[in-house]
Scaffold this active site. Sequence first.
Site, PDB file in Angstrom:
ATOM      1  N   ARG A 223      42.488  32.226  60.004  1.00 37.61           N
ATOM      2  CA  ARG A 223      41.773  31.760  61.190  1.00 37.61           C
ATOM      3  C   ARG A 223      41.371  32.968  62.038  1.00 37.61           C
ATOM      4  O   ARG A 223      42.119  33.947  62.141  1.00 37.61           O
ATOM      5  CB  ARG A 223      42.657  30.827  62.031  1.00 37.61           C
ATOM      6  CG  ARG A 223      42.860  29.447  61.437  1.00 37.61           C
ATOM      7  CD  ARG A 223      41.588  28.609  61.478  1.00 37.61           C
ATOM      8  NE  ARG A 223      41.744  27.262  60.947  1.00 37.61           N
ATOM      9  CZ  ARG A 223      41.456  26.886  59.698  1.00 37.61           C
ATOM     10  NH1 ARG A 223      41.010  27.759  58.812  1.00 37.61           N
ATOM     11  NH2 ARG A 223      41.594  25.630  59.328  1.00 37.61           N
ATOM     12  N   HIS A 271      33.089  31.643  56.364  1.00 41.48           N
ATOM     13  CA  HIS A 271      34.192  30.672  56.192  1.00 41.48           C
ATOM     14  C   HIS A 271      34.011  29.906  54.872  1.00 41.48           C
ATOM     15  O   HIS A 271      33.866  28.684  54.846  1.00 41.48           O
ATOM     16  CB  HIS A 271      34.249  29.696  57.381  1.00 41.48           C
ATOM     17  CG  HIS A 271      35.565  28.982  57.471  1.00 41.48           C
ATOM     18  ND1 HIS A 271      36.202  28.716  58.667  1.00 41.48           N
ATOM     19  CD2 HIS A 271      36.387  28.471  56.512  1.00 41.48           C
ATOM     20  CE1 HIS A 271      37.327  28.071  58.435  1.00 41.48           C
ATOM     21  NE2 HIS A 271      37.462  27.907  57.115  1.00 41.48           N
TER      22      HIS A 271
HETATM   23  P1  NDP Z   1      50.969  26.510  54.215  1.00 41.69           P
HETATM   24  O1  NDP Z   1      51.359  25.683  55.379  1.00 41.69           O
HETATM   25  O2  NDP Z   1      51.209  25.981  52.854  1.00 41.69           O
HETATM   26  O3  NDP Z   1      51.699  27.934  54.294  1.00 41.69           O
HETATM   27  C1  NDP Z   1      51.860  28.634  55.476  1.00 41.69           C
HETATM   28  C2  NDP Z   1      52.733  29.863  55.219  1.00 41.69           C
HETATM   29  O4  NDP Z   1      52.811  30.620  56.437  1.00 41.69           O
HETATM   30  C3  NDP Z   1      54.172  29.495  54.845  1.00 41.69           C
HETATM   31  O5  NDP Z   1      54.659  30.401  53.888  1.00 41.69           O
HETATM   32  C4  NDP Z   1      54.925  29.672  56.164  1.00 41.69           C
HETATM   33  O6  NDP Z   1      56.292  30.017  56.020  1.00 41.69           O
HETATM   34  C5  NDP Z   1      54.182  30.849  56.759  1.00 41.69           C
HETATM   35  N1  NDP Z   1      54.362  30.908  58.228  1.00 41.69           N
HETATM   36  C6  NDP Z   1      54.014  29.984  59.145  1.00 41.69           C
HETATM   37  N2  NDP Z   1      54.366  30.389  60.382  1.00 41.69           N
HETATM   38  C7  NDP Z   1      54.967  31.580  60.232  1.00 41.69           C
HETATM   39  C8  NDP Z   1      55.569  32.498  61.119  1.00 41.69           C
HETATM   40  N3  NDP Z   1      55.633  32.253  62.441  1.00 41.69           N
HETATM   41  N4  NDP Z   1      56.104  33.624  60.613  1.00 41.69           N
HETATM   42  C9  NDP Z   1      56.073  33.872  59.284  1.00 41.69           C
HETATM   43  N5  NDP Z   1      55.508  33.047  58.380  1.00 41.69           N
HETATM   44  C10 NDP Z   1      54.970  31.915  58.849  1.00 41.69           C
HETATM   45  O7  NDP Z   1      49.418  26.864  54.414  1.00 41.69           O
HETATM   46  P2  NDP Z   1      48.310  27.156  53.297  1.00 41.69           P
HETATM   47  O8  NDP Z   1      48.787  28.248  52.437  1.00 41.69           O
HETATM   48  O9  NDP Z   1      47.854  25.914  52.650  1.00 41.69           O
HETATM   49  O10 NDP Z   1      47.089  27.638  54.239  1.00 41.69           O
HETATM   50  C11 NDP Z   1      47.224  28.723  55.127  1.00 41.69           C
HETATM   51  C12 NDP Z   1      46.053  28.744  56.099  1.00 41.69           C
HETATM   52  O11 NDP Z   1      44.864  29.148  55.429  1.00 41.69           O
HETATM   53  C13 NDP Z   1      45.664  27.399  56.704  1.00 41.69           C
HETATM   54  O12 NDP Z   1      46.515  27.048  57.774  1.00 41.69           O
HETATM   55  C14 NDP Z   1      44.239  27.634  57.158  1.00 41.69           C
HETATM   56  O13 NDP Z   1      44.225  28.116  58.469  1.00 41.69           O
HETATM   57  C15 NDP Z   1      43.751  28.738  56.216  1.00 41.69           C
HETATM   58  N6  NDP Z   1      42.687  28.256  55.318  1.00 41.69           N
HETATM   59  C16 NDP Z   1      41.490  28.903  55.327  1.00 41.69           C
HETATM   60  C17 NDP Z   1      40.490  28.511  54.474  1.00 41.69           C
HETATM   61  C18 NDP Z   1      39.196  29.245  54.418  1.00 41.69           C
HETATM   62  O14 NDP Z   1      38.263  28.789  53.780  1.00 41.69           O
HETATM   63  N7  NDP Z   1      39.080  30.397  55.043  1.00 41.69           N
HETATM   64  C19 NDP Z   1      40.661  27.362  53.575  1.00 41.69           C
HETATM   65  C20 NDP Z   1      41.967  26.780  53.631  1.00 41.69           C
HETATM   66  C21 NDP Z   1      42.926  27.212  54.485  1.00 41.69           C
HETATM   67  P3  NDP Z   1      57.334  28.976  55.337  1.00 41.69           P
HETATM   68  O15 NDP Z   1      56.932  28.950  53.870  1.00 41.69           O
HETATM   69  O16 NDP Z   1      58.646  29.595  55.555  1.00 41.69           O
HETATM   70  O17 NDP Z   1      57.112  27.660  56.016  1.00 41.69           O
HETATM   71  C1  OXD Z   2      40.849  24.637  55.866  1.00 41.82           C
HETATM   72  C2  OXD Z   2      39.642  25.407  56.033  1.00 41.82           C
HETATM   73  O1  OXD Z   2      41.741  24.738  56.690  1.00 41.82           O
HETATM   74  O2  OXD Z   2      38.620  25.068  55.420  1.00 41.82           O
HETATM   75  O3  OXD Z   2      40.949  23.907  54.875  1.00 41.82           O
HETATM   76  O4  OXD Z   2      39.656  26.411  56.741  1.00 41.82           O
END
Ligand code: NDP
Ligand code: OXD
Length: 308
Positions: A223, A271
Site C-alpha cells: 500500500r 497497482h
Molecule cells: P496476509 O494477511 O496473508 O499477510 C500479512 C503478513 O504481514 C503476515 O505475515 C503478518 O504476520 C505480517 N504482518 C502484519 N502486521 C505486521 C506487523 N505489525 N509486523 C510484522 N509483520 C506483520 O496478507 P497478504 O499476503 O494476502 O497481502 C499483503 C498485502 O498485499 C495486502 O494487505 C494488500 O495491501 C497488498 N496487496 C497488494 C496488491 C497489489 O496489486 N499491489 C494485491 C493484493 C494485495 P503474521 O503472519 O504473523 O500474521
Molecule cells: C488487493 C489489491 O488488496 O488489489 O487485493 O490491492
Amino acid sequence: MAMNITFCCTNTKAEPWLEGLRAAFPQATAGVWKPGAPAADYAVVWAPPQQFLDEQPRLKALFNIGAGVDALLQLKLPPATRIVRLDDAGMSVQMAEYVCHAVIRHFREFDRYERDVAVGKWSFRKPHSRADFPIGVLGLGVLGERVARALRAFEFPVHGWSRSAKTIEGVICHSGPEQVNSFLGQCRVLVNLLPLTPETRDILNRETLSQLQPGGYLINVARGAHLVDDDLIALLDSGHLAGALLDVFRTEPLPAAHPFWQHPKIQVTPHTSARTLRSESIAQIAGKIAALGRGEPVAGIVDPVRGY
Ligand code: NDP
Ligand code: OXD
C-alpha cells in the site's frame, strides 16, 4: 426463503460477477445493491459506501474482492458480520512473477542493457554475486511467503519478517518489532507485502530504509501509505538507495504532478502487481458461502482488531 447475495463493488463491472454467483447458486437472488434494497445474507464488496453497511446489518459475511482490507476497516462495520478477504485466488503467482521480474531486472542490470542496445552498443557487465543481493520480504502471509519461496528458487539469499515467528524452508525468518532492525540491516533489496494497519503505516521511512545495505532497492507492492514519499526521494538522491519499483501510492491514480513519475531511479506501475481474477475469486467466494451455510470454518477471515 432463497439466499440473497448483494454486490457493491466500486469501479467493477457487476454483470459478470452476478452471472458467476447465479451460476453457483441457481436458487439465490443476486443483484447490485441500491439504497433501500432489502437486507441480504451475503455481500460481495470493494470500497462500498458507509450507507451500504448501515443498511445491511444482518449480513452473515462480507466478501472483499481483494486481499487488503484497510479501506474496508476504515468504515463502521456491522458488529456481527464476518469479513472475508480473498485468500490468494490466483494473486500469489502474479505477485511472485512481478517481484521476481523486478529483482532479476535489477540484479542482471537489464535496464542498462536496454539503454545500451537502444544506441547500438554491444556491451557486457561483470555479473553480480547473489551473495551481495540478500532480499528481505516484509510480511510472510499468503503473498509474502509465495514471493519469498519464488525468490529462493533463483538462489538469492532471502530473509522474511512477520509478526509471529515462522519457519519457511530456505528463508531466514525474523519476527516482531525487536528483530526488524537486524532484518533490515541484512538486506539489500526490500519487498513490502505487509497489510496497511496503524502499526505498519509509514513503515518505509528514512530511518528504516537507511538501514538497508548501500545500493539498496525497494519494491513496494502493498500500500502507498506504507511509504513516506519524501524520505524515499531523499535516500535515492543521496545515493544510499539505487532504485525503487512502486506499484501502489498514497493517492491512486498517481497524480500527474507527483515527482515519482519523473524520478530517474523510480519505476512506477499502476497497482497491477496482482490483479483480482474474476473466475478464481467467484469460485472461492462461492465455496466459502457454501461452507458457511454448512456451518464449517473458512480461511481468510479478517480480525478487525489486528487490522488484517
Ligand atoms: P496476509 O494477511 O496473508 O499477510 C500479512 C503478513 O504481514 C503476515 O505475515 C503478518 O504476520 C505480517 N504482518 C502484519 N502486521 C505486521 C506487523 N505489525 N509486523 C510484522 N509483520 C506483520 O496478507 P497478504 O499476503 O494476502 O497481502 C499483503 C498485502 O498485499 C495486502 O494487505 C494488500 O495491501 C497488498 N496487496 C497488494 C496488491 C497489489 O496489486 N499491489 C494485491 C493484493 C494485495 P503474521 O503472519 O504473523 O500474521
Ligand atoms: C488487493 C489489491 O488488496 O488489489 O487485493 O490491492
